[in-house]
Design a protein around this motif. Structure first.
Motif, short mmCIF file in Angstrom:
data_model
loop_
_atom_site.label_atom_id
_atom_site.label_comp_id
_atom_site.label_asym_id
_atom_site.label_seq_id
_atom_site.Cartn_x
_atom_site.Cartn_y
_atom_site.Cartn_z
N PRO A 26 5.09 -6.13 10.85
CA PRO A 26 5.90 -5.02 11.03
C PRO A 26 6.87 -5.59 11.09
CG PRO A 26 4.19 -5.48 12.84
CD PRO A 26 3.82 -6.16 12.19
N THR A 86 1.06 6.98 -2.78
CA THR A 86 1.13 6.18 -4.00
C THR A 86 -0.33 5.21 -3.21
OG1 THR A 86 2.14 5.15 -2.15
CG2 THR A 86 3.20 5.96 -3.11
N LEU A 87 -1.43 6.16 -2.91
CA LEU A 87 -2.08 4.28 -2.09
C LEU A 87 -3.23 4.91 -3.34
CD1 LEU A 87 -2.58 5.48 1.59
CD2 LEU A 87 -0.97 3.70 0.67
N LYS A 88 -3.50 3.70 -3.31
CA LYS A 88 -5.09 3.20 -3.97
C LYS A 88 -5.69 2.25 -3.71
CE LYS A 88 -2.31 0.19 -7.57
NZ LYS A 88 -1.16 -0.51 -6.95
N ASN A 140 1.10 -1.68 0.11
CA ASN A 140 1.28 -0.59 0.22
C ASN A 140 1.68 0.49 0.78
OD1 ASN A 140 -2.38 -2.33 0.48
ND2 ASN A 140 -1.72 -0.96 -1.15
N VAL A 141 2.80 0.18 1.90
CA VAL A 141 3.37 0.65 2.17
C VAL A 141 4.69 0.95 1.21
CG1 VAL A 141 4.79 1.37 4.23
CG2 VAL A 141 2.73 -0.38 4.36
N LYS A 151 3.54 5.12 8.71
CA LYS A 151 4.21 4.79 7.09
C LYS A 151 2.67 5.99 6.14
CE LYS A 151 8.36 3.06 6.33
NZ LYS A 151 8.94 3.74 6.02
N ASN A 192 -5.78 -9.32 3.37
CA ASN A 192 -4.71 -8.03 3.87
C ASN A 192 -4.38 -8.13 4.91
OD1 ASN A 192 -3.24 -5.66 3.69
ND2 ASN A 192 -4.56 -4.36 3.21
N PRO A 241 4.84 8.43 4.54
CA PRO A 241 5.42 9.28 2.97
C PRO A 241 4.41 8.28 2.33
CG PRO A 241 6.35 7.74 5.06
CD PRO A 241 5.47 9.08 5.65
N SER A 242 4.10 7.42 2.67
CA SER A 242 3.33 6.07 2.14
C SER A 242 1.86 6.59 0.98
CB SER A 242 3.03 4.73 2.54
OG SER A 242 4.87 3.71 2.51
N ILE A 257 4.32 -0.36 14.46
CA ILE A 257 3.68 -1.15 13.65
C ILE A 257 3.74 -0.21 12.54
CG2 ILE A 257 2.17 -2.72 15.30
CD1 ILE A 257 -0.22 -1.63 14.88
N GLY A 258 4.28 0.77 12.28
CA GLY A 258 4.06 1.71 11.60
C GLY A 258 2.84 2.34 10.83
N CYS A 259 2.18 2.60 11.62
CA CYS A 259 0.99 3.34 11.43
C CYS A 259 1.13 4.71 11.01
CB CYS A 259 -0.51 4.29 12.33
SG CYS A 259 -0.55 1.96 12.95
N PRO A 274 -5.82 0.03 1.34
CA PRO A 274 -3.95 -0.15 2.48
C PRO A 274 -4.01 -0.65 2.40
CG PRO A 274 -4.29 1.86 0.77
CD PRO A 274 -6.04 0.89 0.94
N MET A 275 -5.48 -0.53 3.81
CA MET A 275 -5.71 -0.64 5.43
C MET A 275 -5.74 -2.01 5.81
SD MET A 275 -5.48 0.15 8.47
CE MET A 275 -6.29 -0.28 9.75
N LEU A 281 7.96 -2.42 8.49
CA LEU A 281 6.50 -2.62 7.96
C LEU A 281 6.08 -2.91 6.66
CD1 LEU A 281 3.51 -2.78 8.85
CD2 LEU A 281 3.49 0.05 8.08
#
Lengths: 525, 243
Positions: free
Chosen positions: B153, A181-183, B174-175, A166, B149, A177-178, A162-164, A222-223, B135
């Motif tokens: 995925p 860029t997070l805000k 945001n990814v 990322k 939000n 990798p992301s 599920i891409g945690c 972003p979560m 994702l």
């Protein structure tokens, strides 16, 4: 006719009274008046008079204080984007938000004060008065039994699928990798949580807390919420629990206890110089929390390194100190330069210098000792000594990768000494592991601390994350702690019991033999 | 005589009923006036930043060259795309329009939103599709509405609705920090987005004088006042200048 009218009117006061008694509006007004005075006194300094999260202290904080005007809250038990329940707000007020500047108010304000201030902060957003909003806590299941190895493996599978990773990174230290860029919704830079420090999770570090955050998401950040994935049969509720258990398993079972002393056991042979030597797996590690340097200009309220794990060993001649800490970046890292710039623009400095520009600073670590072991409790100034009373420091930088030693005379002045500790460091998945080694005794007894076994050796730590713009006085600091080089256990401690046992055994045998001989002689007669 | 009166009364009731029925809002697309126009662009076309999709090979493979940010898209004919044009005011207070049954679809394809700018009616379903199979999180930074939000995925579609008018709701992933879109939520169907030729059309308008607003994510808003009567078509052109 008039009689009837009078009768009808006569009933009105009673009707009005009934209407007024339970009227929520009047009660609310009462609460919020009391709540306002609590708010102004205790909350407005950070959250601002109008609740917009813009109080006097806000500009130096990261994360910023909550802006109450949007009715958007990170820690809830409600669905993504929904208002929090009163119980959610109560928890935030009572317990605070670990890992942020928000303290718990349970011990500081009375129950009625906390209830009043909760009512007051709800007045900052019109959503709370909007009756079309359905504020309903989600129904959460109970955790499935046992977080076995197999269960954690399932959790890890979903961590990947599920891409945690990322944002949170391959090993969960917020270095995905992301991440650079997070805000958040106010465009402030925001860090993906370091999943190895569950005691600093805003909404609590238990498996249940983590599961809830996965279901609800953290609004304004972003979560996202992962609740839809259960409805869409992408994963089951149990699998989401496994993921929560896996995330929990990345942190120590209990929040680290801060102890004053690091013990360095003496080992036979020579000390390990590599941070990944297996010898370290047999040595207990101690956690030393770090705080922002807020005493001297320029102050730093947003330290990136929350603390260091420390292990120590000596072999009678040499000390090896292993320091490991979580750091999202192997600085300097150009991928994080923009993030660094955003941090510097967000966190106000208190010096008059024009807006700082992001630069590729290295990561740094300093271990501090007094020059001489003190006889009493008197120690030099913990914050890098003073001009008249310098401290002896080991320093390490990630680029150039080197360790050196010197005398610090306050934050501004550092004089390098010719003798240096050996340093070996590894960076992997958001973690620095560094081993510094030095002879216990050195020729320069005037400047370099002489490390004696059996003595309390004052020791302090400093850390800088270059990619967060940390350098100079913008750093994370600890207070003084102690290092104790344990004396080898005298051989007598091991030998005496063995000797005693042998003697007892021997005497016993003698007694038995004699008894047997006597018995044999008697029967022979 | 009395019989005749009864028939007449019944007829009257029927006629009144019919009249009342026909006074219900007409389905917008049939008849009514039209406001159409073009959104021009003057000045130097700004260079949009390139998007580095190295982290997402699946998305990167969907492009011939290097994709660029879609904040400003100037068409070949010198017009501006992705301008949201809508009736800001002028509809009678009693005007109501039920939400269409069909959804508006927002697709995440090639790590970009399609369309980049879109409109929806209050209560209408927004179908959020992930065609990429990697994702994405989709965050609606709504202010008048409650935000959301959620995580996607895999290849999947999630649905959401909005309760209140809001121009515009910012959507982002945001990814992939470069992914953003804008959504206009309106209580009526009179909105459009300038396309590849810069044109737009608002059809089926009841007669009236309207304030039309053109919104662009970088260049802000412009308004025009237009009166339409019957089924005529009026023109309202807008022009945005490079900043």
């Amino acid at each position: 006719m008039t009689e009837r009218v009078r009768c009808r009117y006569a009933q009105w006061p009673a009707v009005l009274g009934i209407l007024l008694l339970p009227a929520p509006g009047s009660l609310l007004a009462q609460d919020t008046t009391a709540g306002k005075s609590v708010y102004v006194k205790w909350c407005a300094g950070c959250h601002g008079d109008g609740g917009a999260g813009d109080g006097a202290a806000a500009a130096s904080m990261l994360p910023r204080p909550r802006n109450f005007t949007s009715g958007l809250y990170k820690i809830r038990t409600t669905a993504s984007g929904q208002l929090p329940t009163d119980a959610d707000l109560e928890r935030a007020i009572d317990e605070g938000l670990p890992g942020s500047a928000m303290p718990g108010w349970k011990g500081r304000l009375s129950q009625s004060e906390r209830r009043d201030v909760r009512a007051y902060i709800k007045t900052f957003s019109s959503f709370f008065a909007d009756t079309s909003q359905h504020v309903v806590a989600l129904k959460f299941s109970s955790p499935p039994g046992g977080a076995s190895v197999a269960a954690l493996k399932v959790g890890r599978q979903f961590y990947d699928s599920i891409g945690c990773r990322k944002c949170h990174g391959d090993q969960g230290r917020g270095d995905g990798p992301s991440a650079p860029t997070l805000k958040d919704d106010a465009d402030f830079p925001i860090f993906a949580a370091d999943l190895h420090q569950s005691w600093r999770f805003r909404g609590g570090g238990s498996v249940e807390d983590i599961y809830r955050r996965l279901r609800t998401g953290l609004d304004g950040t972003p979560m996202p919420s992962f609740a839809d994935l259960i409805d869409q049969k992408f994963l089951t509720d149990e699998e989401l629990w496994r993921l929560a258990q896996y995330v929990r398993s990345l942190s120590p079972a209990a929040p680290p206890e801060v102890r004053d002393v690091v013990h360095a056991p003496q080992i036979p042979g020579t000390v390990p110089v590599s941070p990944d030597d297996s010898a370290w797996t047999r040595v207990a590690r101690s956690w030393f929390p770090l705080e922002g340097q807020v005493i001297h200009k320029s102050r730093w309220f947003a330290p990136a390194v929350a603390g260091v794990w420390v292990q120590a060993l000596h072999d009678g001649k040499t000390l090896a100190l292993r320091v490991s800490w979580d750091d999202r970046t192997e600085s300097p890292d150009t991928a994080w330069l923009k993030f660094e710039q955003r941090i510097l623009e967000t966190v106000a400095g208190d010096d008059s210098a024009p807006g700082p520009k992001a630069e590729p600073w290295p990561d740094q670590l300093a271990v501090q000792f007094p020059r001489h072991l003190p006889q009493g409790m008197e120690r030099p100034y913990f914050l890098m000594g003073a001009t008249t009373d310098p401290v002896y420091q080991w320093r390490w930088t990630s680029r150039p990768r080197r360790a050196f030693a010197g005398l610090a005379r306050g934050i501004e002045r550092f004089d390098t000494l010719p003798g240096a500790p050996a340093g070996e460091a590894t960076y992997e998945h958001g973690e620095w592991r560094l081993v510094l080694t030095r002879a216990l005794a050195t020729p320069d007894t005037a400047n370099e601390v002489q490390l004696e076994a059996g003595r309390a050796i004052p020791m302090a730590f400093f850390a800088w994350d270059g990619s967060s713009g940390e350098h100079g006085s913008r750093m994370a600091v600890s207070t003084w702690y102690f290092l104790a080089l344990d004396r080898p256990t005298p051989p007598g401690v091991f030998i005496s019991p063995v000797l005693a046992m042998l003697v007892t055994l021997g005497l016993g045998l003698v007694v038995v033999r004699r008894a047997q001989r006597r018995g044999a002689a008697r029967s022979g007669v | 005589m009395r019989k005749l009166g009864a028939v007449a009364a019944t007829g009257m009731v029927l006629a009144l009923g019919l009249a009342a029925w026909t006074r219900q809002p007409a389905p917008p697309a049939q008849g009514g006036g039209t406001i159409s126009g073009k959104v021009k662009f003057t000045g130097a076309k700004p260079a949009m930043p390139k998007i580095d999709m190295t982290e997402e090979p699946k998305c990167k493979a969907k492009y011939q060259g290097v994709p660029t940010d879609e904040t400003v898209v100037v068409n070949a004919n010198g017009t501006l795309a992705n301008v949201f044009v809508y009736v800001k005011s002028g509809l009678p207070a009693s005007y109501t329009a039920p939400a269409p049954a069909g959804p508006v679809t927002l697709d995440q394809d090639g790590c970009r939103y399609h369309p980049h700018v879109l409109g929806i009616q209050v209560g209408q379903t927004l179908a959020i599709k992930n065609s990429d199979g990697i994702l994405h999180n989709i965050k609606a930074k709504a202010k008048a509405n409650r935000p959301f939000n959620i995580s996607q995925p895999a290849v999947m579609t999630s649905t959401k609705t909005f309760d209140k008018p809001e121009v515009m709701v910012a959507l982002e992933c945001n990814v992939h920090g470069w992914m953003h879109a804008s959504l206009g939520v309106l209580p009526h169907p009179f909105f459009g987005v300038s396309g590849g030729d810069g044109s737009f059309a608002l059809k089926g308008l009841p007669p009236g004088t309207y304030t039309i607003e053109a919104w662009h994510e970088k260049y802000g808003t412009q308004t025009a006042t237009v009166t339409v009567a019957g089924s005529e078509t009026k023109t309202a052109d807008f022009s945005f200048a490079a900043k």
